[in-house]
Scaffold this active site. Sequence first.
Site, PDB file in Angstrom:
ATOM      1  N   PRO A   2       0.482  -1.407  -0.009  1.00 57.51           N
ATOM      2  CG  PRO A   2      -0.464  -1.540   2.022  1.00 57.51           C
ATOM      3  CD  PRO A   2       0.867  -2.598   1.501  1.00 57.51           C
ATOM      4  CD  GLU A   3       3.103   2.317  -4.075  1.00 55.90           C
ATOM      5  OE1 GLU A   3       2.830   3.385  -5.231  1.00 55.90           O
ATOM      6  OE2 GLU A   3       4.015   2.088  -4.615  1.00 55.90           O
ATOM      7  CG  HIS A  88      -3.211 -14.410   6.912  1.00 58.08           C
ATOM      8  ND1 HIS A  88      -2.317 -15.644   6.503  1.00 58.08           N
ATOM      9  CD2 HIS A  88      -3.227 -14.317   5.103  1.00 58.08           C
ATOM     10  CE1 HIS A  88      -2.445 -15.828   5.586  1.00 58.08           C
ATOM     11  NE2 HIS A  88      -2.769 -15.738   4.622  1.00 58.08           N
ATOM     12  NE  ARG A 107       5.970 -10.961   1.499  1.00 60.38           N
ATOM     13  CZ  ARG A 107       6.359 -10.379   0.455  1.00 60.38           C
ATOM     14  NH1 ARG A 107       5.655  -9.765  -0.252  1.00 60.38           N
ATOM     15  NH2 ARG A 107       7.802 -10.044   0.456  1.00 60.38           N
TER      16      ARG A 107
END
Length: 283
Positions: A2-3, A88, A107
């Site tokens: 995400p930016e 997750h 991650r």
Amino acid sequence: MPELPEVETIRRGIEREFLGLALCEIQIYERLHLLQNCSAIALQRQLIGQVLRAVGRRGKYLIFDFGPHSLLLHLRMSGRLLLQPMEHTRLILTFSTQKKLYFDDARRFGTLHLFRSKDLAQLQPIKELGLEPLSLSDSAKAFRQQLRTKQEIKRLLLDQRKIAGLGNIYANEALFRAGIHPQRAARSLTASERRRLFEAIPAVLQRALSVGGSSIDSYRTPQGELGRFQNEFSVYGRDGEPCPRCRMPIAHITQGGRSSYYCPHCQPIRPIAGLKKSTGGER
Ligand SMILES: [Zn+2]
């Protein structure tokens, strides 16, 4: 990853859902990687019962203001904040109406800091950040100063210490919009190129924000919606496809390990003495 427009979209979504609600419960399923400077017990002690007063953002950091103490969250590669659990879940914040916010992170690169709200500016990850690209128009002089270097302009735009949170997609798109080759030395930009870039950066980000950001990986808004800016990319990920302005095929190079896409016609490189490979620093 995400930016800035994605993080800002998330910020607005959370503020809409949770502002003014008291925090009732914190469930943590990932201490080791997530908690950077505090224990689970410290989180509970400082935050339970406190009302969420604001959700701020600096670069790609989200700031949950719970009055005396705040949380600083960085989503990194795969972090998501959702109203519904996904596969997750690393953290659940339950608010007074039993409404829950789920932090999902496949991650496990996401990070959380607890800090006294008045210490925000002194916090290590925050004090190193450069200019805020969405409000760049307040920083014209500082922006000009950042460009006084032989560093390649694309790599400079990704350097968090110079511009905070712009990200690879939007750096590529802003350079296209400004008609500047990504390998140009920053200090070689003419006054009109600097002005075009200065305007292109917030313009690209505002456009992306208006359609909820770009969903190219796992990004979702808290409400579970996809962004739509990926349908409007002019150059990013479009190597070999025609330039939307001149129809010449988009080119692709790698700079500092990141992909750069540009139109060789609309973004010409000019011969600049001494421009070979600059030393980096972007993260
Ligand atoms: Zn072109």
